[in-house]
Motif scaffolding. Structure first.
Motif, short mmCIF file in Angstrom:
data_model
loop_
_atom_site.label_atom_id
_atom_site.label_comp_id
_atom_site.label_asym_id
_atom_site.label_seq_id
_atom_site.Cartn_x
_atom_site.Cartn_y
_atom_site.Cartn_z
N GLN A 87 0.87 -1.34 -0.07
CA GLN A 87 0.11 0.02 -0.08
C GLN A 87 1.15 1.10 -0.13
N MET A 121 -2.96 3.35 10.20
CA MET A 121 -3.87 3.14 9.29
C MET A 121 -5.45 2.94 9.75
N LYS A 158 -10.10 -0.85 7.79
CA LYS A 158 -10.27 -1.26 6.57
C LYS A 158 -9.04 -1.50 5.83
N THR A 159 -7.86 -0.65 6.08
CA THR A 159 -6.68 -1.03 5.56
C THR A 159 -5.84 -2.18 5.90
N THR A 169 -7.31 -5.35 4.72
CA THR A 169 -6.84 -5.60 3.57
C THR A 169 -5.34 -6.35 3.73
N ALA A 186 -10.36 4.89 3.13
CA ALA A 186 -9.07 4.22 2.28
C ALA A 186 -7.95 5.10 2.10
N ILE A 198 -1.72 5.30 4.29
CA ILE A 198 -1.02 4.84 5.55
C ILE A 198 -0.12 6.12 5.97
#
Length: 216
Positions: A117, A130, A133-134, A137, A187, A190
């Motif tokens: 990412q 982060m 949601k990240t 992932t 989203a 980071i």
């Protein structure tokens, strides 16, 4: 003047880390071709050709995607620079040379468990951080971490503090990094805070940010 300063900086890094790298900057695009500056020399290249230590994957109106010898892809906007390593670095050393994006921010790739990412350098942040949601992932089991609260623009929200056993910032491998995960579905990028940056010596050369991994 900028190219001369950049080449001097990169030469110092090569001698320090025993790594080999190509300085690549995207200058312009023309349909299926693009003009790059590679180690101070301008080259007009097309998709599939090598640009320094990287291969051109695609070309758009205002950007190009290149792939380094480790199979990692990087999108370059017009005027954006990148240092492509031609040899893999060992875990024990490494340096990154970052150029600012058009907004003046410094971006770098964060790789955790094989997933990559984009992150933004934030010296004002205590931790690498982060959204949940990240984190999902990236398959991070953040709910097993230490519960906490964090202040955001929308008020105080739930968060967790966990430790990542291993990650990569760019091409540099780091171990046991503290990570803050906030409960959010955003989203956004980071935030690369000081729990990661304190593993590096940081310096500036004009508008470049140079991160050299500390020896422990």
């Amino acid at each position: 003047m900028f190219a001369k300063t950049l080449k001097t900086t990169l030469l110092t890094l090569l001698l320090t880390t025993a790594a080999y790298a190509d300085d690549i900057t995207l200058l312009a695009t023309m349909g299926s071709k693009a003009i790059f500056q590679v180690n101070g020399q301008k080259k007009t290249l097309q998709i599939g050709q090598m640009v320094g230590g990287a291969k051109i994957i695609s070309i758009a109106a205002d950007s190009a995607v290149i792939e380094n010898n480790n199979g990692r892809q990087r999108r370059l906007g017009l005027g954006e620079g990148y240092v492509a390593e031609t040899q893999k670095q060992s875990d024990g050393d490494g340096s990154l040379v970052l150029s600012p994006n058009p907004s003046g921010h410094y971006l770098a790739d964060i790789t955790i468990a094989g997933q990559t990412q984009r992150g933004i350098i934030d010296t004002g942040a205590t931790h690498l951080s982060m959204s949940s949601k990240t984190a999902e992932t990236l398959k991070i089991d953040y709910r097993s971490g230490k519960p906490a609260l964090t202040q955001t623009a929308n008020g105080v929200i739930k968060a967790w503090l966990v430790k990542v056993p291993q990650l990569k910032l760019g091409t540099v491998t780091l171990y046991n990094i503290d990570l803050g995960v906030r409960e959010s579905n955003d989203a956004g990028p980071i935030l690369i805070g000081m729990s990661t940056l304190n593993r590096f010596q940081m310096k500036r050369d004009q508008d470049l940010m140079i991160l050299s991994k500390k020896a422990y």
